[in-house]
Design a protein around this motif. Structure first.
Motif, PDB file in Angstrom:
ATOM      1  N   MET A 118     -13.877 -29.987 -22.377  1.00 31.78           N
ATOM      2  CA  MET A 118     -13.512 -28.842 -21.911  1.00 31.78           C
ATOM      3  C   MET A 118     -13.390 -27.754 -22.634  1.00 31.78           C
ATOM      4  O   MET A 118     -11.959 -28.891 -22.787  1.00 31.78           O
ATOM      5  N   THR A 119     -12.834 -26.440 -22.208  1.00 27.53           N
ATOM      6  CA  THR A 119     -12.613 -25.755 -23.092  1.00 27.53           C
ATOM      7  C   THR A 119     -11.221 -25.652 -21.938  1.00 27.53           C
ATOM      8  O   THR A 119     -11.739 -25.765 -20.852  1.00 27.53           O
ATOM      9  N   ALA A 120      -9.993 -24.932 -22.772  1.00 24.04           N
ATOM     10  CA  ALA A 120      -8.735 -24.262 -21.883  1.00 24.04           C
ATOM     11  C   ALA A 120     -10.135 -23.274 -21.283  1.00 24.04           C
ATOM     12  O   ALA A 120      -9.061 -22.983 -19.363  1.00 24.04           O
ATOM     13  N   GLN A 132      -4.519 -27.697 -23.836  1.00 25.84           N
ATOM     14  CA  GLN A 132      -5.205 -27.277 -24.060  1.00 25.84           C
ATOM     15  C   GLN A 132      -5.472 -25.850 -24.851  1.00 25.84           C
ATOM     16  O   GLN A 132      -6.157 -26.069 -26.171  1.00 25.84           O
ATOM     17  N   GLN A 133      -4.998 -25.679 -24.480  1.00 27.20           N
ATOM     18  CA  GLN A 133      -4.892 -23.845 -24.701  1.00 27.20           C
ATOM     19  C   GLN A 133      -4.505 -23.839 -26.125  1.00 27.20           C
ATOM     20  O   GLN A 133      -4.924 -23.409 -27.032  1.00 27.20           O
ATOM     21  N   GLU A 185     -11.625 -22.972 -13.614  1.00 33.01           N
ATOM     22  CA  GLU A 185     -12.578 -23.738 -12.719  1.00 33.01           C
ATOM     23  C   GLU A 185     -11.485 -24.100 -11.577  1.00 33.01           C
ATOM     24  O   GLU A 185     -11.289 -24.306 -10.083  1.00 33.01           O
ATOM     25  N   LEU A 186      -9.639 -23.778 -11.792  1.00 31.02           N
ATOM     26  CA  LEU A 186      -8.612 -23.679 -11.598  1.00 31.02           C
ATOM     27  C   LEU A 186      -8.945 -22.473 -10.316  1.00 31.02           C
ATOM     28  O   LEU A 186      -7.715 -21.756  -9.902  1.00 31.02           O
ATOM     29  N   LYS A 226      -2.894 -30.220 -13.918  1.00 27.33           N
ATOM     30  CA  LYS A 226      -4.335 -29.832 -13.880  1.00 27.33           C
ATOM     31  C   LYS A 226      -4.126 -27.918 -14.485  1.00 27.33           C
ATOM     32  O   LYS A 226      -5.041 -28.181 -15.630  1.00 27.33           O
ATOM     33  N   GLU A 258     -12.938 -22.690 -19.734  1.00 22.25           N
ATOM     34  CA  GLU A 258     -13.549 -23.453 -19.167  1.00 22.25           C
ATOM     35  C   GLU A 258     -12.578 -24.294 -17.891  1.00 22.25           C
ATOM     36  O   GLU A 258     -13.109 -24.469 -16.057  1.00 22.25           O
ATOM     37  N   MET A 259     -11.685 -24.609 -18.242  1.00 23.14           N
ATOM     38  CA  MET A 259     -10.450 -25.560 -17.570  1.00 23.14           C
ATOM     39  C   MET A 259      -9.773 -24.763 -16.103  1.00 23.14           C
ATOM     40  O   MET A 259      -9.904 -25.367 -14.901  1.00 23.14           O
ATOM     41  N   LYS A 310      -2.442 -28.873 -17.896  1.00 23.26           N
ATOM     42  CA  LYS A 310      -3.134 -29.792 -19.059  1.00 23.26           C
ATOM     43  C   LYS A 310      -4.125 -28.454 -19.692  1.00 23.26           C
ATOM     44  O   LYS A 310      -4.868 -28.518 -20.650  1.00 23.26           O
ATOM     45  N   ALA A 311      -4.350 -27.765 -18.690  1.00 24.21           N
ATOM     46  CA  ALA A 311      -5.158 -26.602 -19.107  1.00 24.21           C
ATOM     47  C   ALA A 311      -4.498 -25.135 -20.069  1.00 24.21           C
ATOM     48  O   ALA A 311      -4.786 -25.234 -20.764  1.00 24.21           O
TER      49      ALA A 311
END
Length: 216
Positions: free
Chosen positions: A1-3, A71-72, A9-10, A64, A5-6, A67-68
């Motif tokens: 998943m991309t940042a 990822q970014q 989702e939050l 979560k 998208e993550m 992690k997002a």
């Protein structure tokens, strides 16, 4: 998943994405008005100085969200470990440095160090080229030197000789750096045969210091 998208989702949505920053926002009061900026919390990535800020109204950073954000940072390329620019002291993984302008520089034995990783803020991880010891210092305590010194240190640091599977012209070992045959053949003049091979300290071709410890 991309940042993106993550974060979506939050519950976050992309608010700003320009050359200066990238901002995600999330509503913290469902009863408030959407056009009220005080009704939103933000995660802001500052592209000019490669930092990020999390709104203090966000109640902690759970795993979560962490992690997002991570990822970014990866997508921006800020987490690459091959180069860093801290306190205007440009260093790269593999650079040769010496201790400078710090107490340890006056109290430790002189040694060349190699940068092998960067840490948080201005922390730099280094490894002694001769001792093999690892340490960490603020980059302000480190001074970059020409890589030719590393080559000199490498040449002066004994390396194990390579044993040949089959002797060549009476030689049984070669230099680990240039593959030149090493050792001094001692002949028995009476029977015209090789009596022994003396262990040279250095390669006569490239000057590499030799380690014969496995052969003794």
């Amino acid at each position: 998943m991309t940042a993106k998208e993550m974060l979506e989702e939050l519950g976050f949505s992309l608010y700003v994405d320009d050359e200066l920053c990238k901002i995600y926002k999330i509503k913290h009061d469902e009863n408030g008005h959407n056009d009220d900026p005080f009704n939103w919390n933000y995660v802001c990535f500052n592209k000019d100085n490669k930092t990020y800020d999390v709104d203090t109204m966000i109640d902690g950073i759970d795993i979560k969200l962490h992690k997002a954000i991570h990822q970014q940072l990866k997508e921006f390329g800020w987490l690459k470990m091959n180069k860093f620019d801290i306190n205007k002291n440009k260093l790269e993984i593999g650079d040769v440095v010496v201790l400078s302008d710090c107490f340890e520089a006056r109290t430790r034995d002189f040694e060349f160090w190699e940068v092998y990783a960067d840490g948080t803020t201005s922390l730099v991880y280094i490894k002694g080229l001769t001792s093999g010891k690892t340490d960490s210092f603020d980059c302000k305590c480190l001074k970059k030197v020409d890589k030719k010194y590393k080559e000199l240190v490498d040449r002066a640091t004994p390396k194990k000789v390579f044993k040949l599977k089959k002797s060549q012209y009476g030689y049984t070992h070669q230099c680990p750096s240039c593959e030149q045959l090493v050792g001094t053949i001692v002949y028995n003049v009476n029977v015209r045969t090789i009596s022994e091979i003396e262990y040279d300290s250095y390669c006569c071709s490239c000057g590499q210091a030799l380690d014969w410890s496995d052969e003794e």
